[in-house]
Design a protein around this motif. Structure first.
Motif, mmCIF file in Angstrom:
data_model
loop_
_atom_site.group_PDB
_atom_site.id
_atom_site.type_symbol
_atom_site.label_atom_id
_atom_site.label_comp_id
_atom_site.label_asym_id
_atom_site.label_seq_id
_atom_site.Cartn_x
_atom_site.Cartn_y
_atom_site.Cartn_z
ATOM 1 N N ALA A 10 0.866 -1.183 0.000
ATOM 2 C CA ALA A 10 0.000 0.000 0.000
ATOM 3 C C ALA A 10 0.900 1.229 0.000
ATOM 4 C CB ALA A 10 -0.890 -0.002 1.234
ATOM 5 N N THR A 11 0.571 2.179 -0.874
ATOM 6 C CA THR A 11 1.383 3.389 -0.965
ATOM 7 C C THR A 11 0.496 4.619 -0.893
ATOM 8 O OG1 THR A 11 2.806 2.134 -2.456
ATOM 9 C CG2 THR A 11 3.231 4.499 -2.271
ATOM 10 N N ASN A 12 0.738 5.449 0.091
ATOM 11 C CA ASN A 12 0.037 6.737 0.246
ATOM 12 C C ASN A 12 -1.489 6.585 0.163
ATOM 13 O OD1 ASN A 12 2.675 7.659 -1.789
ATOM 14 N ND2 ASN A 12 2.538 8.286 0.356
ATOM 15 N N VAL A 13 -2.012 5.667 0.942
ATOM 16 C CA VAL A 13 -3.456 5.420 0.879
ATOM 17 C C VAL A 13 -4.204 6.396 1.788
ATOM 18 C CG1 VAL A 13 -5.292 3.773 1.402
ATOM 19 C CG2 VAL A 13 -3.192 2.996 0.270
ATOM 20 N N ASN A 14 -5.133 7.102 1.175
ATOM 21 C CA ASN A 14 -6.075 7.939 1.938
ATOM 22 C C ASN A 14 -7.451 7.336 1.764
ATOM 23 O OD1 ASN A 14 -4.373 10.203 2.835
ATOM 24 N ND2 ASN A 14 -4.124 10.541 0.630
ATOM 25 N N PHE A 15 -8.239 7.396 2.818
ATOM 26 C CA PHE A 15 -9.583 6.827 2.706
ATOM 27 C C PHE A 15 -10.592 7.785 3.334
ATOM 28 C CE2 PHE A 15 -13.183 4.348 4.133
ATOM 29 C CZ PHE A 15 -13.481 3.621 2.994
ATOM 30 N N PHE A 16 -11.721 7.929 2.637
ATOM 31 C CA PHE A 16 -12.738 8.885 3.087
ATOM 32 C C PHE A 16 -14.094 8.207 3.231
ATOM 33 C CE2 PHE A 16 -9.510 10.971 0.632
ATOM 34 C CZ PHE A 16 -9.246 12.150 1.312
ATOM 35 N N TYR A 17 -14.749 8.468 4.354
ATOM 36 C CA TYR A 17 -16.188 8.184 4.465
ATOM 37 C C TYR A 17 -16.881 9.514 4.213
ATOM 38 C CZ TYR A 17 -15.234 3.786 6.990
ATOM 39 O OH TYR A 17 -14.811 2.538 7.363
ATOM 40 N N GLY A 18 -17.435 9.706 3.032
ATOM 41 C CA GLY A 18 -17.990 11.019 2.719
ATOM 42 C C GLY A 18 -16.886 12.055 2.806
ATOM 43 N N SER A 19 -17.070 13.059 3.669
ATOM 44 C CA SER A 19 -16.042 14.086 3.777
ATOM 45 C C SER A 19 -15.069 13.790 4.921
ATOM 46 C CB SER A 19 -16.696 15.454 4.000
ATOM 47 O OG SER A 19 -17.487 15.402 5.165
ATOM 48 N N HIS A 20 -15.375 12.723 5.688
ATOM 49 C CA HIS A 20 -14.501 12.406 6.813
ATOM 50 C C HIS A 20 -13.343 11.534 6.348
ATOM 51 C CE1 HIS A 20 -13.081 11.098 10.712
ATOM 52 N NE2 HIS A 20 -13.239 9.847 10.340
ATOM 53 N N GLN A 21 -12.142 12.004 6.609
ATOM 54 C CA GLN A 21 -10.975 11.214 6.202
ATOM 55 C C GLN A 21 -10.610 10.236 7.306
ATOM 56 O OE1 GLN A 21 -7.643 13.434 4.727
ATOM 57 N NE2 GLN A 21 -6.514 11.595 4.136
ATOM 58 N N ALA A 22 -10.683 8.945 6.991
ATOM 59 C CA ALA A 22 -10.453 7.920 8.009
ATOM 60 C C ALA A 22 -9.030 7.381 7.976
ATOM 61 C CB ALA A 22 -11.444 6.774 7.834
ATOM 62 N N LEU A 23 -8.370 7.467 6.822
ATOM 63 C CA LEU A 23 -6.980 7.026 6.726
ATOM 64 C C LEU A 23 -6.155 8.128 6.087
ATOM 65 C CD1 LEU A 23 -7.340 3.342 5.409
ATOM 66 C CD2 LEU A 23 -6.870 4.068 7.755
#
Lengths: 309, 284
Positions: free
Chosen positions: B40-53
């Motif tokens: 995994a490289t530079n993973v960002n994760f969003f629930y709607g507008s909330h960034q979880a990762l």
């Protein structure tokens, strides 16, 4: 604790008089509310039984249940309920054949495939459909459905069982959709995820996991909808005709148990006559049919709950 | 294969024991030199507008157990569910960055998610057997993958159940409902079900958190055996468990990957203060 509550020094053994009085009164009022529905049910069943018993004093129950001719107002009258029963089966069965595939398909679509926005549009429309009065469906059957049926099947009577089946199917559709959809959606999310995690497609998950897990609830929704179709009166009385006959041809004019009761109770049969009492005997038969279907549905639902717990 | 009666392959320690000593842990071997299975490289994760990762980069080497630890809500399960795109099922989620399975970016547009999930199996926190027979639960994956011959299915079912150390207990009642098994057995059934599709990678989301200590020990032994065949990523709340079963540990906190490294190193000489506080039980 240094704070002293208002009741801190109260006598713990006996409730205060006023509070006990209010509690007791509320208890009684609420009991009466619950009892009203029980007494009404018991009363209705008693009236059906008493009037039916008088009827069966004149007509043997065997003749009633096995006779194939229903001519209560002829001379001599014949009281075989089978033609009416047959009419009811024809309309309820026909509507089930139409409504069950449609309803189940719609329920699966709403629960598994539709986007939330689509669901927000479709569900209120279904509720509107459920709220349309049955008499409206009755005249829609006559002015709209019947001409179409007769243009496809020229041999069909103006009033025929198929008219009634089609509109009753539309009437029970919202019930099948909403009860089945509830059951499908109540299948735990963890089961869906478990199946998707194994590389299942949406169709695999729906057919292989969700439907089997929801099967008993779906069956119960079908049975409740059929019970509703059996008891449906106004649309059927208007659209299916008033000719009690032993037929399984949906293009024939027929009469159902409910339609007979409507016809006879608005006719001029004086109270106490045999013609008047027939409606109680037919009503009792109808009641027993729908009761049996409801009990069956409850039994299936109970089994489903046991399976999940 | 183990049964309840035979001694376990490796001494199991009580789960209640406080932090495992260095001697209990396997030494940091050369696992980082092994081929990388999932990167995994530079993973960002969003629930709607909330960034979880936030910007997670982690390499998961082949035939290693990677443990994801951290307090509730730190994003470790979310990250795990990114690895087989399970989060796709939740409306309004979005992933940025790159996750490679071997050399394939699983988030590239033409990825076949169904095929991906056959290669990346998953075991969930709460055992979730289908309301079907034991046999049909295990056969489900191969069936949806198109296996039809009964003798092939029989073979897969037996092999998978043996691997998950459940065969001895259920071989004479494969047609019984899976819902009648005990909690520990149900979880091992779910492991067998995941193994039946012959995945490369096995994701485990707190697989033992709902189980009693004995069942937990069995699952841990199982993980230890399975890593010879599979690459395992396990989320756990239990730091002793992470220390016992994993080669690599990654500590998540508030959506950030604070620290990752050889399990022995991370538990004995954590580089970050937050890691140290968490593993010594000062918060979480």
């Amino acid at each position: 604790m240094s704070a002293v509550l208002p009741h801190a020094s109260a006598d713990l053994t006996a409730p205060k008089g006023q509070r006990r009085w209010i509690e007791g009164t509320m208890h009684t009022i609420l009991w009466l509310c619950a009892a009203a529905s029980v007494f009404t049910t018991v009363g209705i069943v008693l009236i059906l039984l008493v009037e039916s018993l008088q009827f069966f004093g004149h007509v043997s129950i065997v003749e009633f249940l096995t006779g194939t001719t229903w001519t209560p107002h002829s001379n001599p009258p014949q009281f075989g309920i089978l033609p009416l029963f047959c009419g009811t089966i024809l309309v309820a069965g026909g509507s089930a054949v139409i409504a069950i595939p449609l309803g189940l398909g719609a329920a699966i679509y709403l629960s598994e495939y539709a986007s939330p926005r689509m669901r927000d549009v479709l569900k209120p429309i279904l509720e509107i459909l459920a709220g349309i009065p049955s008499v409206v469906f009755g005249y829609l059957a006559i002015v709209f459905v019947s001409p179409i049926v007769r243009s496809i099947f020229p041999s069909a009577d103006i009033f025929n069982a198929l008219n009634a089946s089609i509109v009753v199917a539309i009437m029970i559709l919202p019930m099948i959709v909403s009860l089945s959809e509830d059951t499908l959606r109540s299948v735990p999310r963890s089961l869906r995820e478990g199946a998707y995690a194994l590389g299942a497609t949406k169709l695999d998950v729906t057919v292989g996991v969700i439907l089997p897990a929801a099967l008993s609830g779906i069956m119960a929704s079908f049975i409740l909808a059929i019970a509703r179709a059996v008891g449906e009166t106004m649309a059927v009385a208007l659209a299916a005709g008033k000719r009690p006959q032993m037929t399984l041809n949906p293009l024939d004019s027929i009469q159902t148990m409910t339609a007979y009761i409507v016809e006879t109770s608005k006719g001029d049969n004086p109270q106490g006559t045999l013609g008047y009492q027939t409606i109680f005997a037919v009503g009792l038969t109808l009641f027993l049919c729908t009761l049996a279907l409801n009990v069956l549905a409850q039994w299936i639902l109970k089994r489903m709950r046991e399976q999940y717990e | 294969m183990m049964t309840e009666a035979s001694p376990p392959a490796r001494p199991t320690r009580p789960v209640t024991q406080r932090l495992t000593t260095v001697a209990d842990m396997r030494p940091a071997d050369d696992f980082l030199e092994r081929p990388q299975k999932v990167v995994a490289t530079n993973v960002n994760f969003f629930y709607g507008s909330h960034q979880a990762l936030h910007d997670i980069s982690l390499r998961m080497p082949q035939n290693c157990v990677t443990a994801l630890i951290g307090p509730s809500g730190c994003g470790k399960s979310t990250f795990l569910r990114c690895l087989n795109r399970m989060n796709d099922m939740i409306e309004g989620t979005r992933v940025e960055g790159e996750i490679l399975l071997e050399d394939i970016d699983i988030y590239r547009p033409k990825t076949d998610v169904v095929e991906l999930r056959k290669r990346v199996g998953m075991v969930f926190q709460k055992s979730n057997p289908f309301p079907k027979s034991i046999y049909e639960n295990v056969a489900y994956g191969p069936r949806v993958a198109g296996v039809k011959q009964r003798d092939v299915l029989d073979g897969i079912v037996e092999q998978s159940l043996r691997r998950s150390a459940l065969w001895e207990e259920v071989s004479d009642r494969l047609n019984e409902s899976a819902l009648r098994l005990s909690g520990g057995q149900q979880q091992r059934l779910c492991i067998a079900r995941a193994l039946a599709t012959d995945p490369d990678v096995l994701l485990m989301d707190e697989p033992a958190s709902a189980l009693d200590p004995k069942s937990t020990a069995r699952i841990e032994d199982l993980i230890f055996e399975l890593k010879d065949t599979y690459t395992i990523v396990i989320v756990t709340h239990n730091m002793q468990q992470a220390a016992r079963v994993s080669d690599q540990t990654a500590f998540f906190y508030e959506g950030h990957l604070v620290e990752a490294g050889a399990t022995t190193d991370l538990f004995t000489k954590p580089r970050q203060k937050q890691t140290e506080e968490y593993i010594t039980g000062r918060f979480g």
